[in-house]
Design an enzyme around this catalytic site. Structure first.
Site, PDB file in Angstrom:
ATOM      1  NE  ARG A  50      -2.951   0.454   3.328  1.00  0.00           N
ATOM      2  CZ  ARG A  50      -2.403   0.941   4.453  1.00  0.00           C
ATOM      3  NH1 ARG A  50      -1.910   2.164   4.472  1.00  0.00           N
ATOM      4  NH2 ARG A  50      -2.334   0.209   5.532  1.00  0.00           N
ATOM      5  CE1 TYR A  61     -16.211  11.037 -17.994  1.00  0.00           C
ATOM      6  CE2 TYR A  61     -15.752  11.245 -15.653  1.00  0.00           C
ATOM      7  CZ  TYR A  61     -16.140  10.484 -16.734  1.00  0.00           C
ATOM      8  OH  TYR A  61     -16.465   9.174 -16.539  1.00  0.00           O
ATOM      9  CG  ASP A 106      -9.348  15.410 -17.115  1.00  0.00           C
ATOM     10  OD1 ASP A 106      -8.688  14.663 -17.878  1.00  0.00           O
ATOM     11  OD2 ASP A 106     -10.433  15.064 -16.613  1.00  0.00           O
ATOM     12  CE  LYS A 122     -12.732   7.030 -19.585  1.00  0.00           C
ATOM     13  NZ  LYS A 122     -12.951   8.366 -19.083  1.00  0.00           N
TER      14      LYS A 122
HETATM   15  C1  LIG Z   1     -13.274   8.974 -17.893  1.00  0.00           C
HETATM   16  C2  LIG Z   1     -12.800  10.327 -17.530  1.00  0.00           C
HETATM   17  C3  LIG Z   1     -12.538  10.665 -16.201  1.00  0.00           C
HETATM   18  C4  LIG Z   1     -12.783   9.692 -15.052  1.00  0.00           C
HETATM   19  O1  LIG Z   1     -11.907   8.611 -15.127  1.00  0.00           O
HETATM   20  P1  LIG Z   1     -12.255   7.115 -14.595  1.00  0.00           P
HETATM   21  O2  LIG Z   1     -11.018   6.372 -14.908  1.00  0.00           O
HETATM   22  O3  LIG Z   1     -13.477   6.655 -15.336  1.00  0.00           O
HETATM   23  O4  LIG Z   1     -12.518   7.245 -13.128  1.00  0.00           O
HETATM   24  C5  LIG Z   1     -12.069  11.936 -15.929  1.00  0.00           C
HETATM   25  N1  LIG Z   1     -11.878  12.840 -16.916  1.00  0.00           N
HETATM   26  C6  LIG Z   1     -12.120  12.553 -18.203  1.00  0.00           C
HETATM   27  C7  LIG Z   1     -11.900  13.588 -19.246  1.00  0.00           C
HETATM   28  C8  LIG Z   1     -12.604  11.292 -18.562  1.00  0.00           C
HETATM   29  O5  LIG Z   1     -12.864  11.015 -19.843  1.00  0.00           O
END
Ligand SMILES: *Cc1c(COP(=O)(O)O)cnc(C)c1O
Length: 378
Positions: free
Chosen positions: A51, A103, A176, A201
């Site tokens: 952890r 998002y 992001d 993604k």
């Molecule tokens: C999918 C996504 C997230 C969240 O990510 P997870 O891995 O699904 O928790 C945050 N920001 C963007 C732009 C996303 O496409």
């Protein structure tokens, strides 16, 4: 491995291909949760408990830091966990400035989290620097959140200009960059403090794991708080997911460039199609953020685009239902192309138009994708 190699070489080889003692090209999967202590109380391997410091993360975190031009990276069990780690580093009474298009799960969570945590939340118009300046001038701001290109209309925020507005001051600038990936944009080079990824993604790219990551420019006080909180809060990615993520990253550049080229071609074709009311893609000169995107992104404009179907919401549903090669599913950034009616996923408070379909372009032959769209629109 010499570090002056290009990012795609470093990614393709996962930062280096030989692993002692056998020289295996693929790194082993480190499953051990605990590590042996010597009789004198020391830990010869430098690890105590997974952890705190799992060797399963070392290679992936180092590669992500390298690709983003950062000094360090941290993996999380999801993109949302990575975002939450940033939010939890703030004190009650702090202030966040976030974009209107963001998002959707994050918008909802920001509202809920800030409400409960006693944090002030203000919004700005993604592409409008005056709106960012006004938001920053209205009150001392601890966190400027940027998402570019932003879901689901791919608004573009000028990262360099926004970061300059936030400075000098105490505002942490977080980008992001899930949609752009380090292949197309490096936010830390443009003045951001932190980069966030949903590694579920493009970074992984195969729609077979959920993971998140943060990358920092400097070993700042904010980063030290975030880093210390991960083992304490226990937001830990599984070792197999970390291993899979490294495998996915090895083809990142190929996948992102191919998807970007496909998305541009599809956007150009659909922009001329009278059955489509509007195409939202930063690579089209008609997109309001095109000029900034052309400056800020290199090697492509990403694999995400949205279309507004002529004839309204019912027609949009019909078109989505008729698609065969595109799969109807949420998420993005995989090697397979996806379509999604976004407004119905996001709920009644969405700023997303009801006739909008979001397309995540994969790496299939673009002719097959165009053929599928043509028959579905027909
Ligand atoms: C999918 C996504 C997230 C969240 O990510 P997870 O891995 O699904 O928790 C945050 N920001 C963007 C732009 C996303 O496409």
């Amino acid at each position: 491995m010499p570090q002056d190699l290009s990012p795609e070489t470093l990614a393709a080889q996962g930062l280096g291909l030989t692993n002692p003692p056998y020289g295996d090209l693929i790194p082993p999967l480190h499953l051990s949760s605990t590590f042996e202590r010597a009789g004198d109380g020391s830990y010869p391997g430098g690890r105590v408990y997974a952890r705190d410091q799992s060797p399963a993360y070392d290679r992936v975190e180092a590669l992500l830091a390298t690709l983003e031009g950062g000094s360090a990276a941290l993996l999380y069990p999801s993109g949302m966990a990575a975002a939450t780690a940033v939010l939890q580093s703030l004190q009650p009474g702090s202030r966040i400035l976030a974009p209107r298009f963001i998002y959707w799960a994050l918008r909802r969570w920001l509202q809920e989290f800030t409400d409960r945590w006693g944090i002030d939340l203000a919004w700005y118009d993604n592409a409008d620097l005056d709106s960012i300046a006004a938001g920053l001038n209205a009150a001392p701001t601890d966190l400027l959140w940027i998402e570019t290109p932003a879901n689901p209309t791919w608004e573009i925020t000028d990262i360099r200009a926004a970061a300059e507005l936030a400075r000098p001051g105490r505002t942490l600038v977080v980008v992001d960059s899930t949609v752009a990936t380090p292949v197309l944009t490096r936010p830390l080079d443009l003045g951001a403090d932190l980069v966030l990824h949903s590694a579920s993604k493009y970074l992984n790219g195969h729609s077979d794991l959920i993971a998140g990551a943060l990358v920092t420019r400097a070993d700042s006080a904010a980063w030290q708080r975030i880093r210390a909180a991960r083992p304490a809060a226990g937001a830990i990615l599984g070792p197999f997911e970390a291993w899979l993520l490294l495998r996915g990253l090895r083809t990142l550049h190929l996948r992102v460039r191919h998807a970007s080229a496909g998305a541009l071609r599809i956007s150009e074709v659909l922009a001329l199609d009278p059955r489509v009311l509007e195409v939202r893609y930063p690579g089209l000169p008609s997109h309001p953020g095109h000029a900034v995107a052309a400056r800020q992104m290199s090697g492509g404009f990403g694999g995400m685009l949205s279309i507004r179907v002529a004839g309204g919401e019912a027609r949009a549903w019909e078109v989505a239902a008729r698609l065969k090669v595109f799969k109807r599913a949420t998420s993005l950034g995989g090697v397979e192309s996806l379509v999604e009616h976004r407004a119905s996923i996001e709920g009644p408070d969405t700023p997303c138009p009801p006739d909008l379909l979001r397309l995540s372009i994969g790496i299939e032959a673009v002719e097959d994708l165009l053929g599928d769209l043509d028959q579905a629109l027909g």
